[in-house]
Scaffold this motif. Structure first.
Motif, PDB file in Angstrom:
ATOM      1  N   ALA A  44      33.360  44.676  38.655  1.00  0.00           N
ATOM      2  CA  ALA A  44      34.374  43.766  39.187  1.00  0.00           C
ATOM      3  C   ALA A  44      34.510  42.526  38.325  1.00  0.00           C
ATOM      4  CB  ALA A  44      34.022  43.381  40.622  1.00  0.00           C
ATOM      5  N   ARG A  45      33.382  42.034  37.828  1.00  0.00           N
ATOM      6  CA  ARG A  45      33.426  40.849  36.973  1.00  0.00           C
ATOM      7  C   ARG A  45      34.075  41.174  35.630  1.00  0.00           C
ATOM      8  NH1 ARG A  45      28.599  39.595  37.616  1.00  0.00           N
ATOM      9  NH2 ARG A  45      28.854  37.967  39.208  1.00  0.00           N
ATOM     10  N   ALA A  46      33.791  42.371  35.115  1.00  0.00           N
ATOM     11  CA  ALA A  46      34.380  42.778  33.838  1.00  0.00           C
ATOM     12  C   ALA A  46      35.880  43.030  33.948  1.00  0.00           C
ATOM     13  CB  ALA A  46      33.681  44.040  33.323  1.00  0.00           C
ATOM     14  N   SER A  47      36.343  43.365  35.137  1.00  0.00           N
ATOM     15  CA  SER A  47      37.778  43.636  35.326  1.00  0.00           C
ATOM     16  C   SER A  47      38.612  42.358  35.397  1.00  0.00           C
ATOM     17  CB  SER A  47      37.984  44.440  36.606  1.00  0.00           C
ATOM     18  OG  SER A  47      37.600  43.681  37.746  1.00  0.00           O
ATOM     19  N   GLY A  48      37.965  41.209  35.408  1.00  0.00           N
ATOM     20  CA  GLY A  48      38.693  39.952  35.363  1.00  0.00           C
ATOM     21  C   GLY A  48      38.879  39.264  36.690  1.00  0.00           C
ATOM     22  N   LEU A  49      38.254  39.746  37.756  1.00  0.00           N
ATOM     23  CA  LEU A  49      38.373  39.081  39.050  1.00  0.00           C
ATOM     24  C   LEU A  49      37.700  37.709  39.001  1.00  0.00           C
ATOM     25  CD1 LEU A  49      37.640  41.941  41.626  1.00  0.00           C
ATOM     26  CD2 LEU A  49      39.850  40.906  41.096  1.00  0.00           C
ATOM     27  N   SER A  50      38.246  36.790  39.757  1.00  0.00           N
ATOM     28  CA  SER A  50      37.644  35.463  39.819  1.00  0.00           C
ATOM     29  C   SER A  50      36.286  35.538  40.510  1.00  0.00           C
ATOM     30  CB  SER A  50      38.560  34.497  40.576  1.00  0.00           C
ATOM     31  OG  SER A  50      38.666  34.887  41.936  1.00  0.00           O
ATOM     32  N   GLU A  51      35.435  34.580  40.178  1.00  0.00           N
ATOM     33  CA  GLU A  51      34.092  34.575  40.745  1.00  0.00           C
ATOM     34  C   GLU A  51      34.130  34.405  42.260  1.00  0.00           C
ATOM     35  OE1 GLU A  51      30.027  35.079  40.424  1.00  0.00           O
ATOM     36  OE2 GLU A  51      31.609  35.282  38.891  1.00  0.00           O
ATOM     37  N   ARG A  52      35.093  33.662  42.762  1.00  0.00           N
ATOM     38  CA  ARG A  52      35.222  33.467  44.205  1.00  0.00           C
ATOM     39  C   ARG A  52      35.498  34.794  44.918  1.00  0.00           C
ATOM     40  NH1 ARG A  52      36.505  29.070  47.399  1.00  0.00           N
ATOM     41  NH2 ARG A  52      36.822  27.821  45.522  1.00  0.00           N
ATOM     42  N   LEU A  53      36.432  35.588  44.372  1.00  0.00           N
ATOM     43  CA  LEU A  53      36.757  36.885  44.971  1.00  0.00           C
ATOM     44  C   LEU A  53      35.576  37.841  44.869  1.00  0.00           C
ATOM     45  CD1 LEU A  53      40.449  37.510  43.827  1.00  0.00           C
ATOM     46  CD2 LEU A  53      39.600  36.919  46.107  1.00  0.00           C
ATOM     47  N   ILE A  54      34.857  37.780  43.773  1.00  0.00           N
ATOM     48  CA  ILE A  54      33.697  38.649  43.601  1.00  0.00           C
ATOM     49  C   ILE A  54      32.639  38.331  44.655  1.00  0.00           C
ATOM     50  CG2 ILE A  54      31.767  39.188  42.076  1.00  0.00           C
ATOM     51  CD1 ILE A  54      33.667  38.838  39.718  1.00  0.00           C
ATOM     52  N   VAL A  55      32.410  37.044  44.880  1.00  0.00           N
ATOM     53  CA  VAL A  55      31.403  36.645  45.860  1.00  0.00           C
ATOM     54  C   VAL A  55      31.811  37.081  47.260  1.00  0.00           C
ATOM     55  CG1 VAL A  55      30.329  34.653  46.976  1.00  0.00           C
ATOM     56  CG2 VAL A  55      30.536  34.723  44.495  1.00  0.00           C
ATOM     57  N   VAL A  56      33.086  36.882  47.609  1.00  0.00           N
ATOM     58  CA  VAL A  56      33.538  37.186  48.964  1.00  0.00           C
ATOM     59  C   VAL A  56      33.666  38.682  49.194  1.00  0.00           C
ATOM     60  CG1 VAL A  56      35.438  36.904  50.606  1.00  0.00           C
ATOM     61  CG2 VAL A  56      34.715  34.966  49.194  1.00  0.00           C
ATOM     62  N   ARG A  57      34.333  39.395  48.296  1.00  0.00           N
ATOM     63  CA  ARG A  57      34.660  40.805  48.516  1.00  0.00           C
ATOM     64  C   ARG A  57      33.520  41.758  48.206  1.00  0.00           C
ATOM     65  NH1 ARG A  57      40.774  41.536  45.979  1.00  0.00           N
ATOM     66  NH2 ARG A  57      41.840  40.043  47.371  1.00  0.00           N
TER      67      ARG A  57
END
Length: 308
Positions: free
Chosen positions: A209-222
Motif C-alpha cells: 500500500a505504501r509503495a502504491s503511493g497511498l498517503s500515510e494517513r490512509l495507510i494507518v487508517v485503512r
C-alpha cells in the motif's frame, strides 16, 4: 457457528457452577459459627434458641444439601436475606448495581478513547513520543488505585474544588472515581494498541500500500489500524470485565454506594448471604463478558475465525 456458540455457552454454565461451589464452600468454611452472627450477637443464648436457628437456616444439613438449596434459590432469583440490613439481598443489589455499572461504563469510555489514542500516537510517531507514552503509561500502572484516588481527591476535590469528593451517583460525582479506575486499564490498552499497530506496519500488504503511493494517513487508517482492531477490541472487553473487581477499592475511597462498598461491608460484618451474592454477581458478569468477547472476536478478526 452454532456448534461454537453452544460449546461456549456450555463452558460458561460449567464455569459458573464450579465458581458457585467455590464461593459457597468458602463461606461455609469461614471461621466462626454462623449461628453467632444469625443470633445478632446476643449473649446467654439457650440451647433451644440455637437449635431453632439451626433448624430455620438448615445449618445441620450436609454441606452438599445446603449448597444445592442455595444454588436452586439463586437460580430462581432468591439470594437470601441480609443478616446486617434484614432485607432481601436482591433488593440491596438492585439499589446499588446502577452506580457500579455507571462507574465501570464511564471508566471504560475513558480508557478506550485515551488508551487507543495514545497507543496509535506512540506507534505512528515513534521516537520521543513513543518513549513518553510508554513511560507515562508505565507510571500509571505502578500507582495503586487507592493512592491515585487520594491524590485526585486532594488536588481536584479539596484544593481546587472542581469535583465532589464522595457520595452521589451523577456523572459529575463519578468523574474522579472513573479516572482512578481507568488509569491502569488505560496503560494496558495503550500498550496493546501500540504493539498491534507496530506489528501491522511490518506486514507485506502495508508495504504494498505504501509503495502504491497511498498517503500515510490512509495507510494507518485503512490498513494498519483496521488490522490491529481485533486484539484491541478483545483486550478492551477483557479489561472492562476485570474492572468490576477494581470497583471495590475505588468505591470505598470515594464513598460511593455501589456493589463494591456493599461487599466490603458484608465481609466486615460476616454478612454471608450478601458476600456470596456479590461475589457470584461479579464472577458471573466477568465470565459472561469474556465469553461474549470470544464469540465476537472472529467477526472482527478473520485470523481468530480460522483458529476457532
Amino acid at each position: 457457528m452454532v456448534t461454537r456458540v453452544a460449546r461456549k455457552v456450555a463452558g460458561l454454565v460449567a464455569t459458573l457452577l464450579a465458581t458457585s461451589f467455590v464461593i459457597f464452600g468458602a463461606a461455609y468454611a469461614a471461621p466462626g459459627d454462623p449461628v453467632t452472627f444469625l443470633a445478632g450477637g446476643k449473649e446467654n443464648l439457650t440451647p433451644e434458641y440455637l437449635a431453632a436457628i439451626r433448624a430455620q437456616y438448615h445449618l445441620d444439613d450436609p454441606f452438599l444439601v445446603q449448597y444445592l438449596r442455595w444454588l436452586g434459590d439463586a437460580v430462581t432469583g432468591d439470594l437470601g436475606r441480609s443478616l446486617k440490613y434484614n432485607d432481601q439481598v436482591g433488593d440491596l443489589l438492585t439499589a446499588r448495581v446502577p452506580t457500579t455499572l455507571g462507574l465501570v461504563a464511564y471508566a471504560a469510555v475513558l480508557f478506550v478513547v485515551f488508551g487507543v489514542a495514545l497507543g496509535v500516537l506512540a506507534a505512528v510517531r515513534g521516537g520521543r513520543t513513543d518513549a513518553a507514552v510508554v513511560a507515562g503509561t508505565t507510571f500509571a500502572t505502578s500507582v495503586p488505585p487507592f493512592v491515585a484516588a487520594t491524590a485526585l481527591i486532594s488536588l481536584f476535590g479539596v484544593q481546587l474544588g472542581w469535583f465532589p469528593v464522595g457520595g452521589g451517583g451523577s456523572l459529575w460525582h463519578l468523574t474522579l472515581p472513573a479516572i482512578t479506575l481507568a488509569l491502569g486499564a488505560l496503560a494496558i490498552i495503550s500498550r496493546v494498541t501500540r504493539q498491534a499497530m507496530v506489528e501491522q506496519r511490518e506486514l507485506d500488504h502495508v508495504t504494498v500500500a505504501r509503495a502504491s503511493g497511498l498517503s500515510e494517513r490512509l495507510i494507518v487508517v485503512r490498513h494498519v489500524f483496521r488490522g490491529a482492531l481485533g486484539p484491541i477490541v478483545t483486550m478492551c472487553g477483557l479489561v472492562t470485565a476485570g474492572l468490576l473487581a477494581g470497583t471495590v477499592t475505588v468505591e470505598s475511597a470515594f464513598q460511593l454506594s455501589g456493589v463494591g462498598t456493599l461487599l466490603v461491608g458484608a465481609i466486615n460484618t460476616h454478612d454471608f448471604p450478601v458476600t456470596q451474592a456479590v461475589l457470584l454477581l461479579m464472577v458471573t458478569a466477568y465470565i459472561a463478558v469474556t465469553t461474549l468477547v470470544e464469540l465476537v472476536q472472529p467477526l472482527i478478526d478473520p485470523r481468530a475465525r480460522s483458529r476457532s
